[in-house]
Design an enzyme around this catalytic site. Structure first.
Site, PDB file in Angstrom:
ATOM      1  N   TYR A 119     -12.914 -35.697  11.853  1.00 12.51           N
ATOM      2  CA  TYR A 119     -14.071 -36.598  11.807  1.00 12.51           C
ATOM      3  C   TYR A 119     -15.206 -35.887  12.525  1.00 12.51           C
ATOM      4  O   TYR A 119     -15.079 -34.714  12.903  1.00 12.51           O
ATOM      5  CB  TYR A 119     -13.737 -37.917  12.510  1.00 12.51           C
ATOM      6  CG  TYR A 119     -12.888 -38.880  11.720  1.00 12.51           C
ATOM      7  CD1 TYR A 119     -13.312 -39.380  10.496  1.00 12.51           C
ATOM      8  CD2 TYR A 119     -11.675 -39.337  12.231  1.00 12.51           C
ATOM      9  CE1 TYR A 119     -12.543 -40.307   9.790  1.00 12.51           C
ATOM     10  CE2 TYR A 119     -10.901 -40.260  11.528  1.00 12.51           C
ATOM     11  CZ  TYR A 119     -11.335 -40.740  10.313  1.00 12.51           C
ATOM     12  OH  TYR A 119     -10.581 -41.646   9.626  1.00 12.51           O
ATOM     13  N   LYS A 216     -13.701 -35.242   2.260  1.00 16.69           N
ATOM     14  CA  LYS A 216     -12.945 -36.466   1.921  1.00 16.69           C
ATOM     15  C   LYS A 216     -13.824 -37.706   2.039  1.00 16.69           C
ATOM     16  O   LYS A 216     -14.400 -37.957   3.103  1.00 16.69           O
ATOM     17  CB  LYS A 216     -11.748 -36.600   2.865  1.00 16.69           C
ATOM     18  CG  LYS A 216     -10.919 -37.866   2.654  1.00 16.69           C
ATOM     19  CD  LYS A 216      -9.635 -37.805   3.479  1.00 16.69           C
ATOM     20  CE  LYS A 216      -8.754 -39.022   3.305  1.00 16.69           C
ATOM     21  NZ  LYS A 216      -9.177 -40.182   4.097  1.00 16.69           N
ATOM     22  N   HIS A 240     -11.129 -44.437   1.311  1.00 17.19           N
ATOM     23  CA  HIS A 240     -10.409 -44.612   2.582  1.00 17.19           C
ATOM     24  C   HIS A 240      -9.416 -45.773   2.486  1.00 17.19           C
ATOM     25  O   HIS A 240      -9.176 -46.501   3.449  1.00 17.19           O
ATOM     26  CB  HIS A 240     -11.424 -44.862   3.710  1.00 17.19           C
ATOM     27  CG  HIS A 240     -11.060 -44.252   5.025  1.00 17.19           C
ATOM     28  ND1 HIS A 240     -11.690 -43.155   5.550  1.00 17.19           N
ATOM     29  CD2 HIS A 240     -10.117 -44.598   5.954  1.00 17.19           C
ATOM     30  CE1 HIS A 240     -11.172 -42.864   6.735  1.00 17.19           C
ATOM     31  NE2 HIS A 240     -10.207 -43.719   7.001  1.00 17.19           N
ATOM     32  N   ARG A 243     -10.678 -49.219   3.515  1.00 20.03           N
ATOM     33  CA  ARG A 243     -10.844 -49.493   4.953  1.00 20.03           C
ATOM     34  C   ARG A 243     -12.264 -49.264   5.436  1.00 20.03           C
ATOM     35  O   ARG A 243     -12.572 -49.528   6.578  1.00 20.03           O
ATOM     36  CB  ARG A 243      -9.885 -48.591   5.753  1.00 20.03           C
ATOM     37  CG  ARG A 243      -8.438 -48.848   5.415  1.00 20.03           C
ATOM     38  CD  ARG A 243      -7.516 -47.752   5.926  1.00 20.03           C
ATOM     39  NE  ARG A 243      -7.332 -47.751   7.365  1.00 20.03           N
ATOM     40  CZ  ARG A 243      -6.505 -48.552   8.025  1.00 20.03           C
ATOM     41  NH1 ARG A 243      -5.793 -49.447   7.362  1.00 20.03           N
ATOM     42  NH2 ARG A 243      -6.371 -48.452   9.327  1.00 20.03           N
ATOM     43  N   ASP A 271      -7.301 -40.201  -3.501  1.00 19.93           N
ATOM     44  CA  ASP A 271      -6.401 -41.184  -2.887  1.00 19.93           C
ATOM     45  C   ASP A 271      -7.034 -42.557  -2.985  1.00 19.93           C
ATOM     46  O   ASP A 271      -8.096 -42.718  -3.565  1.00 19.93           O
ATOM     47  CB  ASP A 271      -6.029 -40.811  -1.443  1.00 19.93           C
ATOM     48  CG  ASP A 271      -7.144 -41.005  -0.434  1.00 19.93           C
ATOM     49  OD1 ASP A 271      -8.040 -41.859  -0.635  1.00 19.93           O
ATOM     50  OD2 ASP A 271      -7.104 -40.295   0.582  1.00 19.93           O
ATOM     51  N   ARG A 275       0.561 -45.405  -5.590  1.00 22.88           N
ATOM     52  CA  ARG A 275       1.806 -46.036  -5.149  1.00 22.88           C
ATOM     53  C   ARG A 275       3.055 -45.487  -5.825  1.00 22.88           C
ATOM     54  O   ARG A 275       4.168 -45.837  -5.438  1.00 22.88           O
ATOM     55  CB  ARG A 275       1.743 -47.562  -5.379  1.00 22.88           C
ATOM     56  CG  ARG A 275       0.682 -48.264  -4.521  1.00 22.88           C
ATOM     57  CD  ARG A 275       1.016 -48.174  -3.045  1.00 22.88           C
ATOM     58  NE  ARG A 275      -0.030 -48.736  -2.186  1.00 22.88           N
ATOM     59  CZ  ARG A 275      -1.018 -48.019  -1.647  1.00 22.88           C
ATOM     60  NH1 ARG A 275      -1.115 -46.711  -1.877  1.00 22.88           N
ATOM     61  NH2 ARG A 275      -1.902 -48.576  -0.863  1.00 22.88           N
TER      62      ARG A 275
HETATM   63  C1  FMN Z   1      -3.267 -46.744   8.952  1.00 24.80           C
HETATM   64  C2  FMN Z   1      -4.213 -45.759   8.338  1.00 24.80           C
HETATM   65  C3  FMN Z   1      -4.825 -44.790   9.126  1.00 24.80           C
HETATM   66  C4  FMN Z   1      -5.686 -43.851   8.544  1.00 24.80           C
HETATM   67  N1  FMN Z   1      -6.234 -42.869   9.330  1.00 24.80           N
HETATM   68  C5  FMN Z   1      -7.053 -41.954   8.766  1.00 24.80           C
HETATM   69  C6  FMN Z   1      -7.605 -40.889   9.540  1.00 24.80           C
HETATM   70  O1  FMN Z   1      -7.363 -40.787  10.736  1.00 24.80           O
HETATM   71  N2  FMN Z   1      -8.416 -39.994   8.913  1.00 24.80           N
HETATM   72  C7  FMN Z   1      -8.719 -40.082   7.579  1.00 24.80           C
HETATM   73  O2  FMN Z   1      -9.458 -39.263   7.050  1.00 24.80           O
HETATM   74  N3  FMN Z   1      -8.196 -41.084   6.822  1.00 24.80           N
HETATM   75  C8  FMN Z   1      -7.368 -41.992   7.384  1.00 24.80           C
HETATM   76  N4  FMN Z   1      -6.840 -42.985   6.598  1.00 24.80           N
HETATM   77  C9  FMN Z   1      -7.129 -43.000   5.147  1.00 24.80           C
HETATM   78  C10 FMN Z   1      -6.074 -42.198   4.377  1.00 24.80           C
HETATM   79  O3  FMN Z   1      -6.212 -40.821   4.613  1.00 24.80           O
HETATM   80  C11 FMN Z   1      -6.203 -42.457   2.870  1.00 24.80           C
HETATM   81  O4  FMN Z   1      -7.531 -42.213   2.462  1.00 24.80           O
HETATM   82  C12 FMN Z   1      -5.814 -43.887   2.503  1.00 24.80           C
HETATM   83  O5  FMN Z   1      -4.624 -44.242   3.175  1.00 24.80           O
HETATM   84  C13 FMN Z   1      -5.615 -44.029   1.008  1.00 24.80           C
HETATM   85  O6  FMN Z   1      -5.339 -45.353   0.669  1.00 24.80           O
HETATM   86  P1  FMN Z   1      -3.848 -45.868   0.326  1.00 24.80           P
HETATM   87  O7  FMN Z   1      -3.000 -45.550   1.500  1.00 24.80           O
HETATM   88  O8  FMN Z   1      -3.986 -47.351   0.153  1.00 24.80           O
HETATM   89  O9  FMN Z   1      -3.413 -45.192  -0.921  1.00 24.80           O
HETATM   90  C14 FMN Z   1      -5.964 -43.918   7.158  1.00 24.80           C
HETATM   91  C15 FMN Z   1      -5.335 -44.897   6.376  1.00 24.80           C
HETATM   92  C16 FMN Z   1      -4.462 -45.799   6.935  1.00 24.80           C
HETATM   93  C17 FMN Z   1      -3.791 -46.809   6.053  1.00 24.80           C
END
Ligand code: FMN
Length: 343
Positions: A119, A216, A240, A243, A271, A275
């Site tokens: 990040y 990303k 993400h 999120r 991503d 699933r």
């Molecule tokens: C619990 C959690 C923590 C995550 N932490 C990060 C992170 O630290 N850095 C990042 O680039 N993406 C993070 N992500 C996003 C994931 O890299 C990815 O983009 C996302 O999980 C994709 O969605 P999906 O799991 O529903 O398929 C996180 C996702 C989740 C669920």
């Protein structure tokens, strides 16, 4: 498999930890839209292909048994004491790359990941120090996440006043004194990150490392072409996992426009909602070179540590081979040439 596994993980995890991992931003529209968009993509199978599938490929210069890599996920020790160490072992067993998160809960030197995610902390010295540590730990690529200028409001976490469980820290930041020290995860993250990060910052990073950079969180084709001009080597089309911006376009819906904009000048990963093996082929058919897998690995880790995470990757590979067989695809390249119909 994933629904049952998610239920099993939910039953094991403290409610607030489950909510942090499963939840999304805002009203969780994008979280739901990611899945709905995948399910509207139907494949047009080819026949009489006369081959047996082999999904092996290369992404970011790394060879792998299938076009799947582990997504960066912060604080994996919340789900199992072995955290990143368990998932990296599962990834090795499956022959796929592991991406360590900057906010990982084990130090990069202990995990020795294939790829390292960054990040943008305010402190660029800290960022460069992490780049050097990633280089020295043998990482072969950086995944630079650009969809989090600020951490989006996540209502479940606000309601739960979510803080990290005891013993879980941002281990990579410990020597720098930036690991969390009480307070909510959202407050810590927003204090650490630079909200005003810009293209100039990407130029700066590009000039300071020779490692390939995958950017990303790209969803607009204009940003995709600009990223390549700025020296990014690959793109990760992602929202993400729902999120960050609630109301963001599903990544799978944004993918074709981005492939059209960049042509074959760069690899594209995707991503947000992958699933199973069917989703991998859907993503390939719409222009991805590979996918990152996120939440299903969190569920596998929660339920069974290394074995649980390895089970997720093993099932994914079995499903992928089955879908490739049923669509007449011998290789990833064949899958990329499949037609789709949106219903
Ligand atoms: C619990 C959690 C923590 C995550 N932490 C990060 C992170 O630290 N850095 C990042 O680039 N993406 C993070 N992500 C996003 C994931 O890299 C990815 O983009 C996302 O999980 C994709 O969605 P999906 O799991 O529903 O398929 C996180 C996702 C989740 C669920």
């Amino acid at each position: 498999v994933t629904d049952e596994l998610a239920e099993a993980a939910k039953a094991r995890l403290p409610r607030a930890v489950w909510d942090f991992a499963a939840g999304g931003a805002g009203a969780e529209h994008t979280l739901a839209a990611n899945r709905a968009a995948f399910d509207r993509v139907t494949l047009v199978p080819r026949i009489l292909a006369g081959t047996v599938p082999d999904p092996a490929t290369r992404l970011l210069g790394t060879g792998m048994t299938m076009p799947v890599a582990v997504a960066p996920i912060a604080y994996l020790r919340m789900y199992h004491p072995d955290g990143d160490l368990a998932v990296v072992a599962a990834a090795r067993r499956a022959g796929v790359p592991f991406t360590a998160a900057m906010l990982g809960s084990h130090a990069i030197e202990d995990v020795r990941p294939d790829w390292f995610q960054l990040y943008w902390p305010h402190d660029r010295g800290l960022m460069l120090d992490l780049v050097r540590r990633a280089e020295q730990a043998g990482c072969s690529a950086l995944v630079v996440t650009v969809d989090m200028p600020v951490m989006a409001r996540r209502d479940r976490d606000v309601r739960n006043r979510f803080t990290l469980p005891d013993g879980v820290t941002a281990a990579n930041l410990v020597p720098a004194g930036r690991a969390r020290d009480g307070g909510t995860v959202a407050a810590h993250t927003n204090a650490l990150f630079d909200p005003a990060v810009s293209w100039a910052d990407l130029d700066w990073l590009r000039s300071r490392t020779d490692l390939p950079i995958a950017l990303k969180g790209v969803l607009d084709p204009r940003d995709a072409t600009r990223a390549l001009a700025a020296g990014a080597d690959a793109l990760v089309v992602s929202n993400h996992g729902g999120r960050q911006l609630d109301g963001a376009v599903p990544a799978i819906a944004a993918l074709p426009g981005i492939r059209e904009a960049v042509g074959e000048r760069a690899q594209i990963l995707l991503d947000s909602g992958v699933r199973g093996g069917l989703d991998v082929v859907r993503a390939l058919a719409l222009g991805a070179d590979g996918v990152l897998i996120g939440r299903p690995l969190v569920w596998g880790l929660s339920v069974g540590g290394t074995d649980g995470a390895a089970h997720v990757l093993g099932s994914l590979r079995d499903e992928l081979c089955e879908v490739m067989a049923l669509t007449g695809c011998a290789t990833v390249r064949d899958a990329r040439a499949l037609s789709t119909v949106r219903t």
